[in-house]
Scaffold this active site. Structure first.
Site, PDB file in Angstrom:
ATOM      1  N   GLY A 147      -1.464   4.906   3.184  1.00  0.00           N
ATOM      2  CA  GLY A 147      -2.445   5.226   2.156  1.00  0.00           C
ATOM      3  C   GLY A 147      -1.871   5.597   0.803  1.00  0.00           C
TER       4      GLY A 147
ATOM      5  N   LYS B   7      -1.202  -1.936  18.575  1.00  0.00           N
ATOM      6  CA  LYS B   7      -0.462  -1.356  17.451  1.00  0.00           C
ATOM      7  C   LYS B   7      -0.339   0.121  17.787  1.00  0.00           C
ATOM      8  CE  LYS B   7      -0.381  -0.299  12.574  1.00  0.00           C
ATOM      9  NZ  LYS B   7      -1.151  -0.201  11.330  1.00  0.00           N
TER      10      LYS B   7
ATOM     11  N   ALA C 270       1.937  -0.362   5.920  1.00  0.00           N
ATOM     12  CA  ALA C 270       1.564   0.903   5.282  1.00  0.00           C
ATOM     13  C   ALA C 270       2.187   1.102   3.912  1.00  0.00           C
ATOM     14  CB  ALA C 270       1.897   2.095   6.170  1.00  0.00           C
ATOM     15  N   GLY C 271       1.381   1.606   3.012  1.00  0.00           N
ATOM     16  CA  GLY C 271       1.818   1.977   1.674  1.00  0.00           C
ATOM     17  C   GLY C 271       2.206   0.809   0.800  1.00  0.00           C
TER      18      GLY C 271
END
Length: 191
Positions: free
Chosen positions: A161, A100, A188-189
């Site tokens: 985050g 990743k 993400a998020g």
């Protein structure tokens, strides 16, 4: 989505988290630790043998017994050079060419440095890696990553985050429309 924080050095907690996922969503095929940089140890010290001596049972033996593939991460890298070096070390430590790829451009938002990301992706793909690039939802960047050799894209749905959930659904739909045969892993998020 299912979010399970887990201290990977706590073997009982790791085992319980994986079983929890299996019960809720089915088999686990890939184990991803998205813990970013660890300044407590020199990178050369964090070997499979190091992990085998963490906790009450051997960590590496546990991971192998779960039948999952490991997807190491270059989280915390701020340049293509750092990411390439980290990926090569991860390949040696974990015995996998999967990576990743993250190249962070902004320290506050953790937004990817898309220029460094494309550069690192090209180098790693040429070196035989299967690159999972953490990127924005920009179509031009996606095309460049595919041109560099990536076979999958990992666009963010919001900054890392932030837990905002999808902030630009149209961009993700547009990406799916432009690349219908490319696996997309929204990252993400997620919120």
């Amino acid at each position: 989505p299912l979010f399970l924080p887990c201290d990977v050095t706590d073997i009982a907690a790791l085992r319980a988290a994986i079983e929890n996922v299996r019960e809720k969503v089915g088999p686990v095929a890939v184990l991803v630790n998205n813990a970013a940089n660890d300044d407590r140890h020199a990178v050369a010290e964090v070997t499979p043998d190091y992990w085998d001596h963490r906790g009450g049972e051997k960590f590496w033996s546990l991971v192998n017994s779960l039948g999952v593939r490991i997807l190491p991460n270059t989280a915390g890298c701020h340049s293509a050079k750092e990411a390439v070096t980290t990926a090569k070390m991860a390949r040696e430590v974990f015995g996998t060419s999967w990576i990743k790829l993250e190249v962070i451009g902004n320290h506050d938002t953790l937004q990817p440095d898309v220029f460094g990301l494309v550069e690192a992706a090209r180098i790693l793909c040429e070196d035989g890696f299967t690159v999972f690039p953490y990127t924005t939802d920009d179509l031009v960047v996606a095309e460049r990553l595919l041109g560099a050799g990536c076979k999958v894209l990992m666009p963010w749905c919001a900054p890392i985050g932030s837990a905002l959930g999808p902030i630009n659904i149209m961009a993700l739909r547009s990406m799916r429309g432009h690349f219908p045969d490319v696996p997309l892993i929204v990252d993400a998020g997620l919120g």
